[in-house]
Each structure stands twice: as C-alpha cells, then as structure tokens.
Scaffold this motif. Structure first.
Motif, short mmCIF file in Angstrom:
data_model
loop_
_atom_site.label_atom_id
_atom_site.label_comp_id
_atom_site.label_asym_id
_atom_site.label_seq_id
_atom_site.Cartn_x
_atom_site.Cartn_y
_atom_site.Cartn_z
N LEU A 10 0.83 -1.21 0.00
CA LEU A 10 0.00 0.00 0.00
C LEU A 10 0.86 1.26 0.00
N THR A 11 1.93 1.26 0.79
CA THR A 11 2.81 2.43 0.86
C THR A 11 3.50 2.67 -0.47
N THR A 12 4.04 1.60 -1.06
CA THR A 12 4.71 1.73 -2.36
C THR A 12 3.76 2.23 -3.42
N GLN A 13 2.57 1.67 -3.46
CA GLN A 13 1.58 2.10 -4.45
C GLN A 13 1.20 3.56 -4.26
N ARG A 14 1.07 4.01 -2.99
CA ARG A 14 0.68 5.40 -2.75
C ARG A 14 1.73 6.36 -3.27
N PHE A 15 3.01 6.07 -3.03
CA PHE A 15 4.06 6.97 -3.50
C PHE A 15 4.12 7.01 -5.02
N GLY A 109 0.39 14.47 -1.53
CA GLY A 109 -0.23 13.17 -1.71
C GLY A 109 0.60 11.98 -1.25
N PRO A 110 1.89 11.90 -1.58
CA PRO A 110 2.65 10.72 -1.18
C PRO A 110 2.66 10.46 0.33
N TRP A 224 15.30 10.72 -0.15
CA TRP A 224 13.97 10.35 -0.67
C TRP A 224 13.65 8.90 -0.31
N LYS A 225 14.65 8.02 -0.39
CA LYS A 225 14.44 6.63 0.01
C LYS A 225 14.16 6.53 1.51
N ARG A 226 14.88 7.32 2.30
CA ARG A 226 14.66 7.29 3.75
C ARG A 226 13.25 7.78 4.09
N THR A 227 12.75 8.74 3.30
CA THR A 227 11.38 9.23 3.51
C THR A 227 10.37 8.12 3.26
#
Length: 457
Positions: A10-15, A109-110, A224-227
C-alpha cells in the motif's frame, strides 16, 4: 481489514500513484494572458517559492503588483497569486466543483494519501468532511480540553526555574503528545515510543524532498528513500493501531477522534482502514507542527514584552481566555506558518477582473494578507489587541483558509493553544532570549533559532 502484509504494498503504491509527476488529472493550461511574473527558470521560481517564501512573496508583489504568476516544477504549471481581501473572498466563495483544492495540494499526496481531506474535492470532500466534523464540534472540543490541559501541565511540570531552551522543541513534543493521545487515542507507552520518531521524521522533511516527489526515480536514493522507508514504518504502526481499535472492548466509551470515527462508521457510512489512515495522518501533519509553531512564537513574543507578560499571567490566574486566544491569533498573523491557500480551476473563471483558463492554480498569499498595512495597522508589531472584542476585517486574517475548505481543526488548534498558554503562564514568567526570524522547514515556516526563551517561577 488491512493486514501488516498489505502495508508495504500500500505504501509503495501510494508513492507511485500520488507522485505529482505521475498524476494526469490536471488539465492542460493555456498560459497566454496570465498576470505578469518572473521569467526565471522554473526550478529557480519553485525554489524561491518553497525555500525563500518570506522574501519571495513581498518581492513579487512589489515588482508585479497585487496579482502575479509563478511557474512551478514539474512542468512549469502556473500559480497565480492574489493579495487583496476581495480577491480572497472570490476564491473562497468559488464553486467547489470549479475551485478544486485537492488537486492544488497534490504535492502532499505521497505522505497524506489520496483519501486525505486536503486532497479530495467535490462529493468526496463533502463526504469526508461530514464524517470528520462531529469529532471537532463544540461538544467534542470541550471533552478534549481536559486531556489537553493534562498533557500541557505534565510538560510544564518538567521545566526548571531559570531554564533556557528552544520553545519550538518543547511545543513540538507537547503538541505531538496531544495528537497521539487525543486524536489517535494511543495510550500504550511502547507504541507511543515507536510512533514519535516516525512522526518527527515525517514532519522534518526539507523542501528538496517535496520537490523530489515530482521525480519518482529519486525515491530509490538518499533522503527520498529514507522518507519512503519512514512512511512504511509509520503506516505499519498506524494500521496496527486501527486494526486493534476496531476490536477494542471499550470502543464505544472512548472519546478520541479515531474511536469516534470507527463508532460513527458502524452506525452508517464507514471509513475503510486506508481512509482512516489517510485522515489521521492529515490531522497529524496539519495539527502538530502548525500549532506548535504558533505556540512557540506566542511564548517568544510575550517574552519580549514585560507588560504583556504581566497581563497574560493575570489572565491565566483569572481564567480569562480572551487575551490568550488573542495572543495565539496575533502569533499566527505576524508569523504565518503556511504561506498560501491554493485552488486549481477545473473550468475558466474570472477573479479580480482576470479571466483565467481551466487548469490554472490560484490562491491568496497568506504572507501578504497578514503584512498589508491596509489590512493591519503597523503590521510588523505584535499587538494581540487586534483580536480583543473584535476580529480584523474578513479575509485579512486567513491562517486556516476559508470557505467550505476552511481548516476543520481550527477550533481545536485555538482551544489547544489557549490551554497550553494558560498552564505556562500560571507557572512561569517567560523571557525571550536573542532575536529570531522565520525559516522554511517543509511546507511550513518555523523560528530559525527555535524561539528561545528563559522560564522563571
């Protein structure tokens, strides 16, 4: 019900889905005939608006007048600023089917998610606001006040006579505790300890991170990856709390916002786990650092004026909340936490005499509205009396926006601010230490040096 195995996906899809560069819902813009603005490269204009807003807004108004256009990354889309109260009135009163705030706030949004109240428009926004409103009405606020006061008293009780500190840090810790306990209803110390660093990492993102969301490939690298990784962990904790709360035996007796939303859904229109997550994160980000910053500036400004400090002490002792409420409001005027309110036009519209095409993003500048001398006499002076017994003219004080999109948590923020100031001034004198000025942190502005104060019993 969302399981922990679903969270990463879900998190990956949202970003991916919510990254501005991947959104195609915004209509193309015919940029001819827009108000004048700088011809700088798009990235420089974007950096100026995000990073140097407190100088950028006034400079643009001096150079181009009361209406001007800025072009933003990605793609150079135009944002037309309006700086007069009659302009703000037109925008706030605009047809919500035409003036979409959700699309204009898409950069959030992300983090917030597609179901966020700030990102929804039309019937979806109306539904979400209707579901959330009972948790922020007058009756609910009165129930929250005792817990807010308890949290504030505990924080002030940890201070020491003669201690000097960054008030922003203490206010951030305090308002985070209020959000976690009053909004999320979390009382388990283990989960609170897990949530605090995730929330702080979410709040403390730089404008460069916001800009990077427009280029999804950056999400594989560095900050950005850490975020994204931090969001994944925050989502795990949020979904776990939602899942456990749905089965809590005392659910009907709980008064926190999350429990109210779940119980309310059982009687009618229910929010899914994902919708609950998005609304809770929205309330967290919209109600945590913003209130903390307003409180920090309030303490700092009162600490610069011994006469005002004495009046605040008397108000706290006498239970007179009017002055403390005025201090909070004047803090928000002199030191706006959010720089602007934005809407995207889904159809052509005329604002301030300008015929603007479909797809244009428009908005009042909060910074300019609060600085204009024809809106506020001696605007550079901290003067709470502006709000005692009356309010400034309509649309000259707009920290919470306006119209049908006015911040749903405005009443909560002011209630919380008054409760905190009451506890501080009942226990301590406050003296400002050194000078301070605003600094951009993410979409918000905070005191550069943390609004340092010294407290004396």
């Amino acid at each position: 019900m969302t399981t922990l195995d679903d969270v990463d996906q879900l998190t990956t899809q949202r970003f991916r889905r919510m990254s501005p560069g991947n959104q195609s819902k915004l209509p193309p813009v015919d940029a001819s005939g827009l108000p004048a603005g700088p011809r700088w490269p798009v990235l420089i204009q974007t950096a100026g608006l995000l990073r140097f807003r407190h100088r950028f807004h006034p400079y643009m108004r001096r150079k181009y007048g009361d209406v001007f256009t800025v072009r933003l990354a990605p793609g150079g889309r135009p944002l037309v600023f309006f700086t007069r109260p009659e302009h703000a009135k037109e925008i706030f009163a605009g047809d919500p089917e035409v003036f979409h705030a959700g699309k204009a706030n898409g950069i959030l949004g992300p983090i917030m998610g597609e179901h966020s109240l700030l990102l929804q428009d039309s019937s979806q926004h109306k539904r979400a606001r209707k579901l959330l409103m009972p948790a922020f009405n007058g009756h609910a606020l009165r129930e929250y006040q005792a817990l807010v006061t308890e949290v504030a008293r505990a924080e002030v009780g940890r201070w020491h006579d003669g201690e000097e500190f960054r008030s922003l840090d203490r206010m951030n810790a305090l308002t985070l505790e209020v959000i976690l306990r009053v909004v999320f209803g979390v009382t388990d110390e283990t989960r609170l300890a897990q949530l605090r660093p995730c929330v702080n990492a979410t709040v403390n993102i730089s404008p460069a991170i916001l800009l990077g969301w427009g280029y999804p490939r950056l999400q594989k690298f560095g900050p950005w990856k850490r975020t994204v990784d931090n969001q994944r962990e925050l989502d795990r904790l949020m979904y776990a709390e939602i899942r456990e709360r749905r089965t809590a035996p005392d659910l009907a007796d709980r008064t926190d916002v999350l429990s109210r939303l779940i119980v309310q859904g059982e009687d009618g229109d229910a929010l899914s786990d994902t919708e609950l997550r998005d609304q809770l994160v929205t309330l967290l980000l919209a109600g945590h650092e913003t209130t903390a910053t307003a409180l920090a500036w309030s303490l700092y400004e009162v600490g610069r004026d011994p006469e005002l400090l004495a009046r605040c002490r008397r108000a706290a002792a006498d239970g007179d909340d009017d002055l403390l409420d005025a201090v909070m409001k004047e803090s928000m005027r002199l030191h706006p936490v959010i720089p602007m309110v934005v809407r995207t036009l889904m159809q052509p519209a005329t604002i301030g005499g300008w015929d603007l095409p479909k797809g244009t993003t428009v908005g009042p500048s909060i910074i300019i509205a609060h600085q204009r001398e024809d809106n506020h006499e001696d605007p550079e002076v901290f003067r709470p009396e502006r709000f005692l017994g009356h309010n400034p003219p309509t649309n000259t004080w707009i920290p919470f926006g306006g119209g049908v999109r006015r911040c749903i948590g405005a009443g909560f923020a002011l209630m919380e601010g008054v409760a905190v100031l009451r506890e501080v001034f009942a226990a301590y004198d406050v003296t400002a230490v050194g000078d301070d000025e605003p600094q951009v942190r993410n979409i918000t502005s905070v005191p550069r040096r943390g609004a340092r104060i010294r407290v004396t019993r």
